[in-house]
Write a protein that holds these residues in place. Sequence first.
Motif, short mmCIF file in Angstrom:
data_model
loop_
_atom_site.label_atom_id
_atom_site.label_comp_id
_atom_site.label_asym_id
_atom_site.label_seq_id
_atom_site.Cartn_x
_atom_site.Cartn_y
_atom_site.Cartn_z
N ASN A 273 -18.56 14.81 3.53
CA ASN A 273 -18.22 13.72 4.28
C ASN A 273 -17.19 14.25 5.44
OD1 ASN A 273 -16.92 11.29 5.27
ND2 ASN A 273 -17.12 10.16 3.23
N LEU A 274 -17.58 14.57 6.28
CA LEU A 274 -17.01 14.89 7.43
C LEU A 274 -15.96 13.94 8.11
CD1 LEU A 274 -19.57 16.74 9.36
CD2 LEU A 274 -18.07 17.82 7.92
N LYS A 275 -16.40 12.65 8.04
CA LYS A 275 -15.47 11.64 8.86
C LYS A 275 -14.34 11.78 7.72
CE LYS A 275 -14.39 7.99 11.38
NZ LYS A 275 -14.06 8.56 12.78
N ALA A 276 -14.27 11.51 6.46
CA ALA A 276 -12.86 11.37 5.47
C ALA A 276 -12.22 12.45 5.67
CB ALA A 276 -13.66 11.43 4.13
N GLN A 277 -12.63 13.75 6.03
CA GLN A 277 -11.89 14.95 6.26
C GLN A 277 -10.91 14.67 7.29
OE1 GLN A 277 -13.53 18.70 7.25
NE2 GLN A 277 -12.03 19.74 5.78
N THR A 278 -11.81 14.24 8.48
CA THR A 278 -11.33 14.11 9.77
C THR A 278 -10.06 12.89 9.78
OG1 THR A 278 -13.20 14.74 10.94
CG2 THR A 278 -11.54 13.55 12.33
N ASN A 279 -10.31 11.81 9.14
CA ASN A 279 -9.29 10.59 9.03
C ASN A 279 -8.21 11.19 8.29
OD1 ASN A 279 -11.20 9.29 10.63
ND2 ASN A 279 -11.89 7.93 8.80
N ALA A 280 -8.39 11.76 7.18
CA ALA A 280 -7.17 11.91 6.14
C ALA A 280 -6.09 13.22 7.05
CB ALA A 280 -7.48 12.58 4.84
N THR A 281 -6.79 14.04 7.70
CA THR A 281 -6.02 15.14 8.42
C THR A 281 -5.32 14.36 9.46
OG1 THR A 281 -7.68 16.75 7.78
CG2 THR A 281 -6.04 17.44 9.41
N LYS A 282 -5.96 13.54 10.63
CA LYS A 282 -5.25 13.15 11.41
C LYS A 282 -4.09 12.11 11.01
CE LYS A 282 -6.07 10.42 15.72
NZ LYS A 282 -4.61 9.88 15.65
N ALA A 283 -4.39 11.48 9.99
CA ALA A 283 -3.36 10.69 9.53
C ALA A 283 -2.07 11.47 8.98
CB ALA A 283 -3.76 10.02 8.17
N PHE A 284 -2.22 12.71 8.45
CA PHE A 284 -1.37 13.51 8.03
C PHE A 284 -0.47 14.05 9.29
CE2 PHE A 284 0.61 17.13 6.15
CZ PHE A 284 0.74 17.04 4.99
N PHE A 285 -1.18 14.47 10.13
CA PHE A 285 -0.48 14.86 11.68
C PHE A 285 0.14 13.78 11.99
CE2 PHE A 285 -3.88 18.12 11.91
CZ PHE A 285 -2.60 19.44 11.64
N ASP A 286 -0.28 12.69 12.12
CA ASP A 286 0.52 11.16 12.46
C ASP A 286 1.57 10.89 11.86
OD1 ASP A 286 -1.56 11.16 14.36
OD2 ASP A 286 -2.63 9.44 13.54
N ALA A 287 1.58 11.13 10.42
CA ALA A 287 2.84 10.82 9.56
C ALA A 287 3.90 11.75 9.83
CB ALA A 287 2.30 10.94 8.05
N PHE A 288 3.65 13.19 10.10
CA PHE A 288 4.80 14.08 9.68
C PHE A 288 4.97 14.93 11.13
CE2 PHE A 288 2.90 13.64 5.45
CZ PHE A 288 4.11 13.29 5.04
N TRP A 289 4.00 15.28 12.06
CA TRP A 289 4.10 16.20 12.99
C TRP A 289 5.34 15.71 14.19
CZ3 TRP A 289 2.37 18.88 9.54
CH2 TRP A 289 1.91 20.21 9.79
N ASN A 290 5.47 14.66 14.16
CA ASN A 290 6.67 14.08 15.15
C ASN A 290 8.05 13.82 14.63
OD1 ASN A 290 4.97 14.01 17.45
ND2 ASN A 290 4.26 12.00 16.80
N GLU A 291 8.08 14.24 13.23
CA GLU A 291 9.36 14.27 12.61
C GLU A 291 10.26 15.47 12.74
OE1 GLU A 291 10.48 11.47 11.41
OE2 GLU A 291 8.58 10.06 11.38
N ASN A 292 11.47 15.00 13.23
CA ASN A 292 12.35 16.65 13.27
C ASN A 292 12.74 17.05 11.95
OD1 ASN A 292 14.19 14.69 12.26
ND2 ASN A 292 15.33 14.59 14.34
#
Length: 335
Positions: A273-292
Amino acid sequence: MRLIYAFCLLFLLGSCAMTSINPTKINGVSFVASRDSISKKNIDPILKIHANYASVMPFGFIKNLSHPEIQYNSNRQWFGETKTGVKQYILELKEEGVHVMMKPQIWVWRGEFTGQISMTTEEDWKFLEDSYTKFIMDYAKLAEETDVEIFCIGTELENFIDKRPNYWKKLISQVKQVYHGKLTYAANWNEYLKTPFWSNLDYIGIDGYFPISDLKTPSVEDCKTGLQPWKNEMKAFYSKLKKPVLFTEFGYRSVDFNAKQPWRSDGYLDEVNLKAQTNATKAFFDAFWNENWVAGGFIWKWFHNHDKSGGKEDNQFTPQNKPVEFIIKEIYSNN
């Protein structure tokens, strides 16, 4: 007067440079050891996704969860798991401008969970401590010799730490005598709150396999909603300790229900399930990568032979040659 002005300007600029915070994230990959040495051709795919760090992972082995002796750096191990191989990997990565976290790890035969390692006698605990100290100190010295930027003192050893907390504080002091870079420990996602020695380290290291959705193919929003309670918990912990969070591992398999128990790597599920991997990984980045308060992290996992790794029929963690690789490249290129 002009000379004085120029001097003052240079002083002010230098002061600002010294006190400013580098906004660049640790955009890392967990670089899997192999039988082979590596060269520029193995590192180029890392550079193409704009990763600036790689985790290099030498392994030590124990026979079972109650066995106290750690065997490592033997001629029966793969090249990349030994001291010679680790040094070669580090030097090649650094030659290409990739920073390094060295992350020595324990593997229990038959893949039993390291967090459950526990001795049955005081004698065996002492033996394990001596064996683990030798293992870690050997690699801490190598990390110093090769100018490794971050050294991780252990991975998912909850019971060992819980039962022997004084040993770990002593070990950290010993490591600091021979290694002068940044230190962390890779706590499991449900372990880090009770790890007792964060004040002695530079990063709160977390293996970020939080359960976030029971859906077969969760959307990005589903995953972000599932991550929010964990994010709140980590932010509160950061506010208390004033230590940045570093995801020493993070990632999702390309398989159905991948966000339900993200830590599982066995064959309990097999539908790609490539879509599941893509969605979860994008969510992880969205949640954390802009936090200082998040220093960054290391995607799990990346193999040296890129052309032969991953792909659209693969249901494991690696993002290589899958749609999720483009998500990682996009995020890493902007951070």
